[in-house]
Design a protein around this motif. Structure first.
Motif, PDB file in Angstrom:
ATOM      1  N   GLY A   1       0.875  -1.196   0.048  1.00 35.91           N
ATOM      2  CA  GLY A   1      -0.034  -0.047  -0.014  1.00 35.91           C
ATOM      3  C   GLY A   1       1.061   1.454  -0.257  1.00 35.91           C
ATOM      4  N   MET A   2       1.881   1.329   0.721  1.00 39.95           N
ATOM      5  CA  MET A   2       2.888   2.470   0.831  1.00 39.95           C
ATOM      6  C   MET A   2       3.511   2.494  -0.714  1.00 39.95           C
ATOM      7  SD  MET A   2       4.564   2.462   4.606  1.00 39.95           S
ATOM      8  CE  MET A   2       5.196   0.793   4.526  1.00 39.95           C
ATOM      9  N   ARG A   3       3.967   1.326  -1.308  1.00 41.74           N
ATOM     10  CA  ARG A   3       4.450   1.436  -2.389  1.00 41.74           C
ATOM     11  C   ARG A   3       3.372   2.070  -3.521  1.00 41.74           C
ATOM     12  NH1 ARG A   3       6.768  -3.315  -1.639  1.00 41.74           N
ATOM     13  NH2 ARG A   3       5.687  -4.730  -2.990  1.00 41.74           N
ATOM     14  N   LYS A   4       2.357   1.734  -3.445  1.00 43.01           N
ATOM     15  CA  LYS A   4       1.334   2.287  -4.519  1.00 43.01           C
ATOM     16  C   LYS A   4       1.090   3.723  -4.232  1.00 43.01           C
ATOM     17  CE  LYS A   4      -3.436   1.575  -5.953  1.00 43.01           C
ATOM     18  NZ  LYS A   4      -4.647   0.907  -5.903  1.00 43.01           N
ATOM     19  N   LYS A   5       1.137   4.238  -2.909  1.00 44.02           N
ATOM     20  CA  LYS A   5       1.151   5.571  -2.790  1.00 44.02           C
ATOM     21  C   LYS A   5       2.292   6.472  -3.338  1.00 44.02           C
ATOM     22  CE  LYS A   5       0.601   9.007   0.780  1.00 44.02           C
ATOM     23  NZ  LYS A   5       0.618   9.154   2.499  1.00 44.02           N
ATOM     24  N   LEU A   6       3.431   5.672  -3.085  1.00 46.74           N
ATOM     25  CA  LEU A   6       4.710   6.365  -3.624  1.00 46.74           C
ATOM     26  C   LEU A   6       4.536   6.380  -5.319  1.00 46.74           C
ATOM     27  CD1 LEU A   6       7.827   7.092  -3.867  1.00 46.74           C
ATOM     28  CD2 LEU A   6       8.210   4.719  -3.651  1.00 46.74           C
ATOM     29  N   ILE A   7       3.842   5.436  -5.773  1.00 45.16           N
ATOM     30  CA  ILE A   7       3.936   5.418  -7.333  1.00 45.16           C
ATOM     31  C   ILE A   7       3.035   6.614  -7.628  1.00 45.16           C
ATOM     32  CG2 ILE A   7       3.044   3.942  -9.349  1.00 45.16           C
ATOM     33  CD1 ILE A   7       5.642   2.912  -8.218  1.00 45.16           C
ATOM     34  N   GLU A   8       2.081   6.743  -7.247  1.00 44.91           N
ATOM     35  CA  GLU A   8       1.088   8.038  -7.277  1.00 44.91           C
ATOM     36  C   GLU A   8       1.778   9.297  -7.196  1.00 44.91           C
ATOM     37  OE1 GLU A   8      -2.130   7.299  -4.479  1.00 44.91           O
ATOM     38  OE2 GLU A   8      -2.931   5.508  -5.861  1.00 44.91           O
ATOM     39  N   GLU A   9       2.771   9.280  -6.286  1.00 45.77           N
ATOM     40  CA  GLU A   9       3.455  10.744  -6.006  1.00 45.77           C
ATOM     41  C   GLU A   9       4.534  10.772  -7.135  1.00 45.77           C
ATOM     42  OE1 GLU A   9       6.611  12.452  -2.707  1.00 45.77           O
ATOM     43  OE2 GLU A   9       5.505  10.619  -2.213  1.00 45.77           O
ATOM     44  N   LEU A  10       5.109   9.653  -7.514  1.00 44.56           N
ATOM     45  CA  LEU A  10       6.026   9.852  -8.847  1.00 44.56           C
ATOM     46  C   LEU A  10       5.245  10.016 -10.146  1.00 44.56           C
ATOM     47  CD1 LEU A  10       8.210   6.424  -8.238  1.00 44.56           C
ATOM     48  CD2 LEU A  10       8.789   8.785  -7.724  1.00 44.56           C
ATOM     49  N   ARG A  11       4.108   9.620 -10.254  1.00 46.72           N
ATOM     50  CA  ARG A  11       3.025  10.369 -11.440  1.00 46.72           C
ATOM     51  C   ARG A  11       3.110  11.740 -11.368  1.00 46.72           C
ATOM     52  NH1 ARG A  11       0.763   5.911 -14.104  1.00 46.72           N
ATOM     53  NH2 ARG A  11       0.414   4.029 -12.670  1.00 46.72           N
ATOM     54  N   TYR A  12       2.826  12.148  -9.932  1.00 45.06           N
ATOM     55  CA  TYR A  12       2.723  13.570  -9.781  1.00 45.06           C
ATOM     56  C   TYR A  12       3.868  14.434 -10.172  1.00 45.06           C
ATOM     57  CZ  TYR A  12       2.245  18.168  -7.224  1.00 45.06           C
ATOM     58  OH  TYR A  12       1.916  19.210  -6.986  1.00 45.06           O
ATOM     59  N   PHE A  13       4.995  13.954 -10.095  1.00 50.09           N
ATOM     60  CA  PHE A  13       6.380  14.583 -10.379  1.00 50.09           C
ATOM     61  C   PHE A  13       6.760  14.245 -11.816  1.00 50.09           C
ATOM     62  CE2 PHE A  13       7.357  14.179  -5.593  1.00 50.09           C
ATOM     63  CZ  PHE A  13       7.567  15.554  -5.310  1.00 50.09           C
ATOM     64  N   GLY A  14       5.790  13.710 -12.608  1.00 50.15           N
ATOM     65  CA  GLY A  14       6.159  13.797 -13.960  1.00 50.15           C
ATOM     66  C   GLY A  14       6.829  12.437 -14.435  1.00 50.15           C
ATOM     67  N   ILE A  15       6.894  11.210 -13.736  1.00 55.93           N
ATOM     68  CA  ILE A  15       7.259  10.099 -14.231  1.00 55.93           C
ATOM     69  C   ILE A  15       6.007   9.495 -14.857  1.00 55.93           C
ATOM     70  CG2 ILE A  15       8.232   7.749 -13.821  1.00 55.93           C
ATOM     71  CD1 ILE A  15      10.176  10.202 -13.151  1.00 55.93           C
ATOM     72  N   THR A  16       6.174   9.428 -16.177  1.00 55.42           N
ATOM     73  CA  THR A  16       5.012   8.693 -17.084  1.00 55.42           C
ATOM     74  C   THR A  16       5.629   7.467 -17.749  1.00 55.42           C
ATOM     75  OG1 THR A  16       6.262   9.907 -19.001  1.00 55.42           O
ATOM     76  CG2 THR A  16       4.361  11.157 -17.711  1.00 55.42           C
ATOM     77  N   GLU A  17       6.476   7.002 -17.592  1.00 56.32           N
ATOM     78  CA  GLU A  17       6.884   5.614 -18.228  1.00 56.32           C
ATOM     79  C   GLU A  17       6.257   4.367 -17.420  1.00 56.32           C
ATOM     80  OE1 GLU A  17       7.447   2.615 -20.191  1.00 56.32           O
ATOM     81  OE2 GLU A  17       8.322   4.535 -21.271  1.00 56.32           O
TER      82      GLU A  17
END
Length: 214
Positions: A9-25
């Motif tokens: 669950g924490m990992r999923k939240k991190l991935i959402e944060e990375l999307r916010y920071f512009g990681i699109t791949e």
């Protein structure tokens, strides 16, 4: 070490944060979702493992911010089956991300303590990169050329030996600069051997050192 529903669950939240920071791949995000980052940290840091921060991993080295790992990997854009040279195995986390994406990874570490520790963790996760103990400035010419090179420490300059080991059409992602901050560089080798160098903003890495630590 356990990889619980809480960790996922924490990992999923991190991935959402990375999307916010512009990681699109999506391939990068999928790989980072699958890899338990807390395995690479001391038990005292498990609860903070999925925060977007760097942590000490011993001998003056750090595990990079997840955002930095994602950003460098997205710039490199490794494809399945490509041969990738990593300079600075460190904790083994970036190595594992590249392996999860299907790259054939050759990784070099100059700190013996980290070399031994990361080799064990990477093996436990089931990945099989070729790991070497040695001077990253020299690269690993016996396995060259490489489709891509990723440097996970701050280099004062772009090492010529690494450029020579890059395949025509390949690219190297390397933070360049002395001091607390470096500029992320993408070095692309053209078919005729000339280089195209692009810059992608300021980051902070531990310095790339020449002498091998026994």
């Amino acid at each position: 070490m356990e990889d619980s529903f809480k960790h996922k669950g924490m990992r999923k939240k991190l991935i959402e944060e990375l999307r916010y920071f512009g990681i699109t791949e999506e391939r990068v995000l999928d790989a980072m979702m699958k890899i338990p980052r807390h395995f690479f940290l001391d038990l005292a840091f498990v609860e903070q493992a999925y925060s977007n921060v760097a942590f000490q991993i011993g001998v003056g080295q750090t595990i990079s911010h997840p955002r930095t790992v994602a950003y460098q990997t997205q710039l490199l854009n490794p494809q399945r089956g490509q041969k990738i040279l990593e300079i600075g195995t460190g904790s083994g986390y970036q190595t594992s991300v590249l392996c999860e994406m299907g790259a054939r990874v050759y990784s070099m570490e100059r700190q013996k303590e980290l070399f031994i520790k990361s080799r064990k963790i990477i093996s436990q996760l089931g990945y099989t990169p070729k790991l070497f103990f040695g001077d990253g400035y020299k690269g690993m010419p016996s396995y060259a050329p490489y489709d891509g090179i990723i440097v996970t420490c701050g280099a004062p300059f772009i090492p010529e030996a690494l450029v020579e080991q890059l395949k025509p059409g390949g690219k190297m992602i390397i933070p360049v600069g002395e001091g607390a901050k470096q500029i992320m560089h993408q070095v692309t080798k053209n078919p005729d051997g000339t280089l195209q160098v692009d810059q992608f903003g300021e980051f902070s890495f531990v310095p790339m050192l020449e002498k091998v630590a026994k």
